[in-house]
Design a protein around this motif. Structure first.
Motif, PDB file in Angstrom:
ATOM      1  N   MET A   1      86.704  -4.855   2.031  1.00  0.00           N
ATOM      2  CA  MET A   1      86.752  -5.376   0.683  1.00  0.00           C
ATOM      3  C   MET A   1      87.926  -4.725  -0.048  1.00  0.00           C
ATOM      4  SD  MET A   1      83.873  -5.153  -2.343  1.00  0.00           S
ATOM      5  CE  MET A   1      82.714  -6.056  -1.362  1.00  0.00           C
ATOM      6  N   LYS A   2      88.723  -5.531  -0.739  1.00  0.00           N
ATOM      7  CA  LYS A   2      89.826  -4.984  -1.519  1.00  0.00           C
ATOM      8  C   LYS A   2      89.282  -4.123  -2.655  1.00  0.00           C
ATOM      9  CE  LYS A   2      93.330  -8.512  -0.822  1.00  0.00           C
ATOM     10  NZ  LYS A   2      94.201  -9.495  -1.502  1.00  0.00           N
ATOM     11  N   PHE A   3      90.122  -3.210  -3.103  1.00  0.00           N
ATOM     12  CA  PHE A   3      89.749  -2.263  -4.149  1.00  0.00           C
ATOM     13  C   PHE A   3      90.896  -2.164  -5.147  1.00  0.00           C
ATOM     14  CE2 PHE A   3      89.827   2.108  -5.798  1.00  0.00           C
ATOM     15  CZ  PHE A   3      88.562   2.204  -6.339  1.00  0.00           C
ATOM     16  N   ALA A   4      90.556  -2.036  -6.417  1.00  0.00           N
ATOM     17  CA  ALA A   4      91.577  -1.882  -7.458  1.00  0.00           C
ATOM     18  C   ALA A   4      91.178  -0.740  -8.386  1.00  0.00           C
ATOM     19  CB  ALA A   4      91.732  -3.168  -8.266  1.00  0.00           C
ATOM     20  N   GLN A   5      92.174  -0.048  -8.873  1.00  0.00           N
ATOM     21  CA  GLN A   5      91.937   0.983  -9.870  1.00  0.00           C
ATOM     22  C   GLN A   5      92.791   0.652 -11.083  1.00  0.00           C
ATOM     23  OE1 GLN A   5      93.300   5.214  -9.502  1.00  0.00           O
ATOM     24  NE2 GLN A   5      91.101   5.558  -9.577  1.00  0.00           N
ATOM     25  N   ILE A   6      92.188   0.750 -12.252  1.00  0.00           N
ATOM     26  CA  ILE A   6      92.919   0.559 -13.500  1.00  0.00           C
ATOM     27  C   ILE A   6      92.979   1.905 -14.201  1.00  0.00           C
ATOM     28  CG2 ILE A   6      92.984  -0.561 -15.755  1.00  0.00           C
ATOM     29  CD1 ILE A   6      91.419  -2.877 -14.494  1.00  0.00           C
ATOM     30  N   ILE A   7      94.187   2.299 -14.592  1.00  0.00           N
ATOM     31  CA  ILE A   7      94.378   3.518 -15.379  1.00  0.00           C
ATOM     32  C   ILE A   7      94.851   3.077 -16.756  1.00  0.00           C
ATOM     33  CG2 ILE A   7      95.561   5.732 -15.564  1.00  0.00           C
ATOM     34  CD1 ILE A   7      96.110   5.469 -12.505  1.00  0.00           C
ATOM     35  N   LEU A  39     101.743  -3.307 -14.297  1.00  0.00           N
ATOM     36  CA  LEU A  39     101.687  -2.586 -15.572  1.00  0.00           C
ATOM     37  C   LEU A  39     101.562  -3.620 -16.678  1.00  0.00           C
ATOM     38  CD1 LEU A  39     101.934   0.078 -17.195  1.00  0.00           C
ATOM     39  CD2 LEU A  39     104.404  -0.329 -17.233  1.00  0.00           C
ATOM     40  N   ARG A  40     100.577  -3.416 -17.544  1.00  0.00           N
ATOM     41  CA  ARG A  40     100.370  -4.324 -18.671  1.00  0.00           C
ATOM     42  C   ARG A  40     100.367  -3.531 -19.974  1.00  0.00           C
ATOM     43  NH1 ARG A  40      97.041  -6.462 -14.450  1.00  0.00           N
ATOM     44  NH2 ARG A  40      97.465  -8.679 -14.149  1.00  0.00           N
ATOM     45  N   ARG A  41     100.874  -4.162 -21.021  1.00  0.00           N
ATOM     46  CA  ARG A  41     100.880  -3.543 -22.353  1.00  0.00           C
ATOM     47  C   ARG A  41      99.881  -4.268 -23.234  1.00  0.00           C
ATOM     48  NH1 ARG A  41     105.575  -4.589 -26.512  1.00  0.00           N
ATOM     49  NH2 ARG A  41     105.135  -6.530 -25.473  1.00  0.00           N
ATOM     50  N   ASP A  42      99.099  -3.516 -23.970  1.00  0.00           N
ATOM     51  CA  ASP A  42      98.129  -4.071 -24.910  1.00  0.00           C
ATOM     52  C   ASP A  42      98.889  -4.585 -26.138  1.00  0.00           C
ATOM     53  OD1 ASP A  42      96.124  -4.372 -26.958  1.00  0.00           O
ATOM     54  OD2 ASP A  42      94.820  -3.028 -25.827  1.00  0.00           O
ATOM     55  N   LEU A  50      97.843  -0.565 -19.461  1.00  0.00           N
ATOM     56  CA  LEU A  50      96.901  -0.636 -18.355  1.00  0.00           C
ATOM     57  C   LEU A  50      97.720  -0.761 -17.085  1.00  0.00           C
ATOM     58  CD1 LEU A  50      94.428  -3.222 -19.876  1.00  0.00           C
ATOM     59  CD2 LEU A  50      94.035  -0.779 -19.630  1.00  0.00           C
ATOM     60  N   PHE A  51      97.508   0.168 -16.166  1.00  0.00           N
ATOM     61  CA  PHE A  51      98.231   0.191 -14.898  1.00  0.00           C
ATOM     62  C   PHE A  51      97.220  -0.093 -13.798  1.00  0.00           C
ATOM     63  CE2 PHE A  51     100.457   2.907 -11.550  1.00  0.00           C
ATOM     64  CZ  PHE A  51     101.397   1.934 -11.253  1.00  0.00           C
ATOM     65  N   MET A  52      97.361  -1.256 -13.133  1.00  0.00           N
ATOM     66  CA  MET A  52      96.432  -1.634 -12.083  1.00  0.00           C
ATOM     67  C   MET A  52      97.096  -1.465 -10.726  1.00  0.00           C
ATOM     68  SD  MET A  52      94.505  -5.225 -11.236  1.00  0.00           S
ATOM     69  CE  MET A  52      93.285  -5.097 -12.515  1.00  0.00           C
ATOM     70  N   ILE A  53      96.427  -0.729  -9.850  1.00  0.00           N
ATOM     71  CA  ILE A  53      96.914  -0.494  -8.498  1.00  0.00           C
ATOM     72  C   ILE A  53      95.897  -1.109  -7.545  1.00  0.00           C
ATOM     73  CG2 ILE A  53      97.707   1.226  -6.839  1.00  0.00           C
ATOM     74  CD1 ILE A  53      97.155   2.346 -10.322  1.00  0.00           C
ATOM     75  N   GLU A  54      96.375  -1.900  -6.588  1.00  0.00           N
ATOM     76  CA  GLU A  54      95.489  -2.575  -5.648  1.00  0.00           C
ATOM     77  C   GLU A  54      95.681  -2.033  -4.237  1.00  0.00           C
ATOM     78  OE1 GLU A  54      96.054  -6.788  -5.987  1.00  0.00           O
ATOM     79  OE2 GLU A  54      95.517  -6.794  -8.109  1.00  0.00           O
ATOM     80  N   PRO A  84      93.493  11.408 -23.214  1.00  0.00           N
ATOM     81  CA  PRO A  84      93.024  11.395 -21.833  1.00  0.00           C
ATOM     82  C   PRO A  84      93.286  10.058 -21.139  1.00  0.00           C
ATOM     83  CG  PRO A  84      91.177  11.140 -23.327  1.00  0.00           C
ATOM     84  CD  PRO A  84      92.392  11.401 -24.184  1.00  0.00           C
ATOM     85  N   LEU A  85      93.435  10.117 -19.825  1.00  0.00           N
ATOM     86  CA  LEU A  85      93.540   8.915 -19.012  1.00  0.00           C
ATOM     87  C   LEU A  85      92.137   8.348 -18.820  1.00  0.00           C
ATOM     88  CD1 LEU A  85      95.872  10.313 -16.209  1.00  0.00           C
ATOM     89  CD2 LEU A  85      96.553   8.956 -18.188  1.00  0.00           C
ATOM     90  N   LYS A  86      92.016   7.020 -18.807  1.00  0.00           N
ATOM     91  CA  LYS A  86      90.735   6.368 -18.519  1.00  0.00           C
ATOM     92  C   LYS A  86      90.887   5.618 -17.205  1.00  0.00           C
ATOM     93  CE  LYS A  86      89.460   5.660 -23.333  1.00  0.00           C
ATOM     94  NZ  LYS A  86      89.172   4.651 -24.362  1.00  0.00           N
ATOM     95  N   PHE A  87      89.964   5.870 -16.292  1.00  0.00           N
ATOM     96  CA  PHE A  87      90.003   5.247 -14.969  1.00  0.00           C
ATOM     97  C   PHE A  87      88.861   4.251 -14.824  1.00  0.00           C
ATOM     98  CE2 PHE A  87      92.188   9.234 -14.468  1.00  0.00           C
ATOM     99  CZ  PHE A  87      93.216   8.939 -13.596  1.00  0.00           C
ATOM    100  N   ARG A  88      89.166   3.122 -14.203  1.00  0.00           N
ATOM    101  CA  ARG A  88      88.155   2.148 -13.819  1.00  0.00           C
ATOM    102  C   ARG A  88      88.357   1.853 -12.334  1.00  0.00           C
ATOM    103  NH1 ARG A  88      89.945  -0.024 -18.821  1.00  0.00           N
ATOM    104  NH2 ARG A  88      88.422   0.364 -20.426  1.00  0.00           N
ATOM    105  N   ASN A  89      87.300   1.980 -11.552  1.00  0.00           N
ATOM    106  CA  ASN A  89      87.342   1.735 -10.111  1.00  0.00           C
ATOM    107  C   ASN A  89      86.586   0.453  -9.822  1.00  0.00           C
ATOM    108  OD1 ASN A  89      88.725   4.196  -9.399  1.00  0.00           O
ATOM    109  ND2 ASN A  89      86.854   5.228 -10.047  1.00  0.00           N
ATOM    110  N   LEU A  90      87.280  -0.517  -9.205  1.00  0.00           N
ATOM    111  CA  LEU A  90      86.742  -1.864  -9.089  1.00  0.00           C
ATOM    112  C   LEU A  90      86.795  -2.394  -7.662  1.00  0.00           C
ATOM    113  CD1 LEU A  90      88.870  -3.187 -12.058  1.00  0.00           C
ATOM    114  CD2 LEU A  90      86.475  -2.517 -12.194  1.00  0.00           C
ATOM    115  N   ASP A  91      85.684  -2.928  -7.180  1.00  0.00           N
ATOM    116  CA  ASP A  91      85.696  -3.706  -5.953  1.00  0.00           C
ATOM    117  C   ASP A  91      86.151  -5.112  -6.318  1.00  0.00           C
ATOM    118  OD1 ASP A  91      84.707  -1.711  -4.243  1.00  0.00           O
ATOM    119  OD2 ASP A  91      82.631  -2.174  -4.814  1.00  0.00           O
ATOM    120  N   VAL A  92      87.033  -5.684  -5.522  1.00  0.00           N
ATOM    121  CA  VAL A  92      87.530  -7.033  -5.771  1.00  0.00           C
ATOM    122  C   VAL A  92      86.599  -8.004  -5.050  1.00  0.00           C
ATOM    123  CG1 VAL A  92      89.477  -8.610  -5.531  1.00  0.00           C
ATOM    124  CG2 VAL A  92      89.884  -6.182  -5.989  1.00  0.00           C
ATOM    125  N   LEU A  93      85.811  -8.743  -5.811  1.00  0.00           N
ATOM    126  CA  LEU A  93      84.835  -9.658  -5.237  1.00  0.00           C
ATOM    127  C   LEU A  93      85.392 -11.057  -5.012  1.00  0.00           C
ATOM    128  CD1 LEU A  93      81.693  -8.664  -7.321  1.00  0.00           C
ATOM    129  CD2 LEU A  93      82.414  -7.818  -5.075  1.00  0.00           C
TER     130      LEU A  93
END
Length: 98
Positions: A1-7, A39-42, A50-54, A84-93
Motif C-alpha cells: 500500500m502506498k504511503f504519504a506523509q504531510i509536513i 509543496l503547497r502554499r496555503d 504543506l509538504f507532501m512526500i509519497e 512546531p512542525l505538524k506531521f500527518r501519516n497517511l495510507d493511500v487508499l
C-alpha cells in the motif's frame, strides 16, 4: 500500500527550503526512496506550507526516516520554521488521475 506523509510548517524562508530541497534531490539521484514530493502554499494563512512526500510503502518511508540525510533535512526544516512542525501519516487508499 502506498504511503504519504504531510509536513505542515510556517516559514518566511521558503526560498531556502526550495534551494535545500533542490540540493537534496541532486545528491540523492539514483538512490532516493520517496517517489514524489509536492509543496503547497496555503492561500489563507501567510507563510503556511504543506509538504507532501509519497512512498511506495510505509516500510520504505520508515527506511527513509532512518537515513542520515533525512535527519539533516528535518533538522534544517525545524531551523527555518516559525513554530512546531505538524506531521500527518497517511495510507493511500485510492488514487485517480482526473
Amino acid at each position: 500500500m502506498k504511503f504519504a506523509q504531510i509536513i505542515e510548517f510556517k516559514t518566511n524562508r521558503i526560498d531556502e527550503f526550495n534551494a535545500r530541497l533542490d540540493a537534496w534531490m541532486a545528491n540523492s539521484e539514483g538512490h532516493r526512496i520517496p517517489h514524489r514530493a509536492v509543496l503547497r502554499r496555503d492561500r489563507d494563512i501567510e507563510d503556511r506550507y504543506l509538504f507532501m512526500i509519497e512512498f511506495s510503502s510505509y516500510e520504505e518511508a520508515m527506511e527513509n526516516s532512518s537515513r542520515p540525510e533525512t535527519g539533516e533535512f528535518a533538522a534544517f526544516l525545524a531551523e527555518i520554521t516559525d513554530g512546531p512542525l505538524k506531521f500527518r501519516n497517511l495510507d493511500v487508499l485510492r488514487e485517480e488521475d482526473l
